[in-house]
Design a protein around this motif. Structure first.
Motif, PDB file in Angstrom:
ATOM      1  N   GLU A 217       0.896  -1.163   0.000  1.00 42.83           N
ATOM      2  CA  GLU A 217       0.000   0.000   0.000  1.00 42.83           C
ATOM      3  C   GLU A 217       0.938   1.218   0.000  1.00 42.83           C
ATOM      4  OE1 GLU A 217      -2.204   0.135   3.797  1.00 42.83           O
ATOM      5  OE2 GLU A 217      -0.521  -0.917   4.715  1.00 42.83           O
TER       6      GLU A 217
ATOM      7  N   ALA B 130      -3.031   0.527   6.738  1.00 44.69           N
ATOM      8  CA  ALA B 130      -4.458   0.260   6.953  1.00 44.69           C
ATOM      9  C   ALA B 130      -4.606  -0.880   7.970  1.00 44.69           C
ATOM     10  CB  ALA B 130      -5.105  -0.152   5.634  1.00 44.69           C
TER      11      ALA B 130
ATOM     12  N   ARG C 112      -5.453  -4.193   9.563  1.00 45.51           N
ATOM     13  CA  ARG C 112      -5.597  -5.475   8.880  1.00 45.51           C
ATOM     14  C   ARG C 112      -5.841  -6.549   9.934  1.00 45.51           C
ATOM     15  NH1 ARG C 112      -2.989  -8.057   4.194  1.00 45.51           N
ATOM     16  NH2 ARG C 112      -2.691  -5.975   3.380  1.00 45.51           N
TER      17      ARG C 112
ATOM     18  N   SER D 110      -2.233  -2.158  12.958  1.00 46.12           N
ATOM     19  CA  SER D 110      -1.712  -1.124  12.065  1.00 46.12           C
ATOM     20  C   SER D 110      -0.459  -0.514  12.676  1.00 46.12           C
ATOM     21  CB  SER D 110      -2.767  -0.044  11.804  1.00 46.12           C
ATOM     22  OG  SER D 110      -3.063   0.632  13.002  1.00 46.12           O
TER      23      SER D 110
ATOM     24  N   THR E 261      -8.196 -12.882   5.593  1.00 47.21           N
ATOM     25  CA  THR E 261      -7.642 -11.549   5.839  1.00 47.21           C
ATOM     26  C   THR E 261      -8.729 -10.525   5.602  1.00 47.21           C
ATOM     27  OG1 THR E 261      -5.471 -12.263   5.051  1.00 47.21           O
ATOM     28  CG2 THR E 261      -5.866  -9.902   5.061  1.00 47.21           C
ATOM     29  N   HIS E 262      -8.779  -9.512   6.423  1.00 45.57           N
ATOM     30  CA  HIS E 262      -9.669  -8.394   6.150  1.00 45.57           C
ATOM     31  C   HIS E 262      -8.931  -7.089   6.373  1.00 45.57           C
ATOM     32  CE1 HIS E 262     -12.834  -5.343   6.814  1.00 45.57           C
ATOM     33  NE2 HIS E 262     -13.260  -5.917   5.717  1.00 45.57           N
ATOM     34  N   VAL E 263      -8.885  -6.271   5.325  1.00 45.02           N
ATOM     35  CA  VAL E 263      -8.230  -4.968   5.433  1.00 45.02           C
ATOM     36  C   VAL E 263      -9.310  -3.913   5.533  1.00 45.02           C
ATOM     37  CG1 VAL E 263      -6.610  -3.351   4.368  1.00 45.02           C
ATOM     38  CG2 VAL E 263      -6.318  -5.824   4.029  1.00 45.02           C
ATOM     39  N   GLU E 264      -9.225  -3.083   6.559  1.00 43.14           N
ATOM     40  CA  GLU E 264     -10.241  -2.054   6.782  1.00 43.14           C
ATOM     41  C   GLU E 264     -10.332  -1.140   5.557  1.00 43.14           C
ATOM     42  OE1 GLU E 264     -10.394   1.229  10.062  1.00 43.14           O
ATOM     43  OE2 GLU E 264     -10.739  -0.753  10.953  1.00 43.14           O
ATOM     44  N   GLY E 265     -11.549  -0.820   5.178  1.00 39.41           N
ATOM     45  CA  GLY E 265     -11.735   0.046   4.017  1.00 39.41           C
ATOM     46  C   GLY E 265     -11.882  -0.742   2.716  1.00 39.41           C
ATOM     47  N   THR E 266     -11.851  -2.093   2.801  1.00 38.07           N
ATOM     48  CA  THR E 266     -12.073  -2.938   1.626  1.00 38.07           C
ATOM     49  C   THR E 266     -13.227  -3.885   1.955  1.00 38.07           C
ATOM     50  OG1 THR E 266     -10.606  -4.700   2.348  1.00 38.07           O
ATOM     51  CG2 THR E 266      -9.616  -2.910   1.070  1.00 38.07           C
ATOM     52  N   ASN E 267     -13.689  -4.634   0.905  1.00 39.42           N
ATOM     53  CA  ASN E 267     -14.793  -5.567   1.174  1.00 39.42           C
ATOM     54  C   ASN E 267     -14.306  -6.984   1.439  1.00 39.42           C
ATOM     55  OD1 ASN E 267     -17.035  -3.890   1.064  1.00 39.42           O
ATOM     56  ND2 ASN E 267     -16.808  -3.741  -1.169  1.00 39.42           N
TER      57      ASN E 267
END
Ligand code: GTQ
Ligand code: FE2
Length: 381
Positions: free
Chosen positions: A263, A298, A300, A341, A375-381
Motif C-alpha cells: 500500500e 491500513a 488489517r 496497524s 484476511t480483512h483490510v479495513e476500508g475494503t470488502n
C-alpha cells in the motif's frame, strides 16, 4: 473417585444464551451428563464455535532493553550446557496461563551467549529461525555448516537439522529465536535428539559465507544438482544487504509511479524457499516490512497469530484497542483476528533507512495448508 467428589457440580444456570428453563429434572440430566463424562454442545457453542476467532492470547509488548538486561544477568548466573541446551528466555503471553507461549502456536525468545560460549548440538522436529537485531560474531552450525549471524540477518532452520551455536566474539551477543513449540506441544508431534557435546575445530572457524550461502544464495539461480522442492529452505541465511535493497527498491519504484508496495508508503518482502518459492519453514512465515516515515498502514485482521520485532526506526503500533510507542528491538504480539496497524514516526537520524522496519513471523503456513487463512483490510470488502 476423589476426582468426582472434587469436580464442580454443573448447575442448570449456564452462562450462555437460549438455555432451557432450569428445573430439578434438568439439573438431574446435567448430573447424568457429568457422570458419563458428556458435555452438550448448547452450553459451550459460543466458546467452541464463535462467529470469528476470539483469541485467548492478548496483545502484549516486551521492551528490548528490559529483555537484554535480564538476558545479561542470566549470562552471568546461568551456564549453557547439555540438558538446559540454550540460554533462551521466552515471551509468555499474559493470558496463556503463564506458559512460555507468545501465541497459541508460536514461541519467541531472546537467546544470549557469552564470549567463547558454545550451545551444544541437538535436533528436534520443531521448526526454528534466528533473527539478529544487533551484534555480530556468533555463528550457528546447522548440519555442520557454520553460518555467520550479523545485524539484520535471518536464519531459518527447518526441523530435524542438527544445530549448535558458538560465540566467537569478545562480547556477549543476543538474538531472537522463533519456533513452533506451542503448535507442536498442542499437536503432540515433538521428537528430540542430543548431538555431539563438542563441535569440531573446523566448525569453530568463521567463514565469511556458509556453504549453504555459496550453493543457494544467488538470486534466481538454483544448483542443477539439487533435488526438487524441499519443505524447509536449504538456504540457511538471508542477509540484510539483500533484504534492505529489496525494500528500498520497492519504495523507489513506488515513488516513480510503478507497482510493488503493499500500500502507499508500505513495502514488504517475504523470506522464501528457493526450491519452491513457498515459505521458508513448513509452519512459520517470516517477512520484513518497511513503513515510510509519516505513513500509517491500513488496519488489517488475519486468522492466525503473529509476533513482530522492531528492526529499525520508531513509531506507534496498534493491536486491537491498545497502542504502543515502539523502538528498535521491541517485540509485540498480534493475536488472531485482532486488527493491526503501524505508523512510522522515524526520522532520518534515528534509523538506517529513515523508516520503521518491522520483522514479522506468523503461523500463516499452517492456516494456508488447512485452508483456514482469512484476511480483512479495513476500508475494503
Ligand atoms: O537455539 O536450538 O529458543 O532448541 C528454543 C529451543 C532455541 C535453539 C530456543 C531451541 C533453541
Ligand atoms: Fe534447537
Amino acid at each position: 473417585m476423589t476426582d468426582q467428589i472434587a469436580s464442580p457440580v454443573r448447575l442448570c444456570a449456564v452462562d450462555a444464551p437460549d438455555q432451557p428453563t432450569p428445573s430439578a429434572e434438568l439439573e438431574e440430566l446435567y448430573r447424568g451428563f457429568e457422570k458419563e463424562l458428556l458435555v452438550p454442545l448448547w452450553t459451550e457453542i459460543g466458546d467452541l464455535m464463535p462467529l470469528h476467532p476470539t483469541s485467548k492470547a492478548s496483545p502484549h509488548l516486551w521492551r528490548w532493553g528490559n529483555l537484554l538486561d535480564l538476558a545479561d544477568q542470566a549470562g552471568h548466573l546461568v551456564p549453557v550446557g547439555r540438558g538446559g541446551e540454550r540460554r533462551a528466555i521466552a515471551l509468555a503471553n499474559p493470558s496463556l496461563g503463564g506458559r512460555p507461549f507468545a501465541t497459541p502456536t508460536l514461541w519467541a525468545a531472546i537467546q544470549y551467549l557469552m564470549p567463547g560460549e558454545d550451545a551444544p548440538e541437538h535436533r528436534h522436529t520443531q521448526h526454528a529461525f534466528r533473527f539478529v537485531v544487533e551484534g555480530e560474531g556468533v555463528w550457528t552450525v546447522v548440519g555442520r555448516d557454520p553460518v555467520p549471524m550479523n545485524r539484520g540477518d535471518f536464519l531459518p532452520q527447518a526441523g530435524w537439522n542438527w544445530h549448535a551455536h558458538h560465540n566467537a566474539a569478545d562480547r556477549p551477543m543476543a538474538w531472537i529465536d522463533g519456533l513452533d513449540i506451542p503448535f507442536q506441544y498442542a499437536t503432540e508431534s515433538q521428537f528430540f535428539e542430543f548431538g555431539r557435546d563438542e563441535i569440531s575445530e573446523e566448525e569453530h572457524t568463521t567463514p565469511e559465507r556458509s556453504r549453504s550461502q555459496r550453493l543457494w544464495g544467488h538470486p534466481g539461480l538454483r544448483p542443477v544438482s539439487a533435488p526438487g522442492s524441499q519443505p524447509g529452505t536449504p538456504l540457511l541465511s538471508y542477509r540484510w544487504v539483500d533484504t534492505d535493497a529489496a525494500l528500498r527498491d520497492q519504495l523507489e519504484l513506488e515513488a516513480e509511479g510503478h507497482p510493488g508496495t503493499v500500500e502507499p508508503g508500505h513495502a514488504a518482502v517475504r523470506y522464501t524457499n528457493p526450491t519452491n518459492g513457498g515459505d521458508v519453514l513448513p509452519t512459520i512465515r517470516t517477512e520484513m516490512h518497511r513503513v515510510r516515515s509519516g505513513t500509517e498502514t491500513a488496519p488489517r485482521r488475519e486468522a492466525g497469530s503473529s509476533v513482530y520485532q522492531v528492526f529499525d526506526g520508531s513509531g506507534t503500533v496498534t493491536v486491537g484497542d491498545v497502542s504502543w510507542s515502539v523502538t528498535r528491538g521491541d517485540l509485540f504480539v498480534v493475536p488472531s483476528w485482532q486488527p493491526f496497524s503501524a505508523r512510522s514516526e522515524a526520522s532520518a537520524s534515528d534509523s538506517d533507512s529513515g523508516a520503521l522496519d518491522l520483522f514479522r513471523f506468523s503461523d500463516a503456513p499452517i492456516f494456508e495448508a488447512l485452508h483456514l487463512q482469512r484476511t480483512h483490510v479495513e476500508g475494503t470488502n
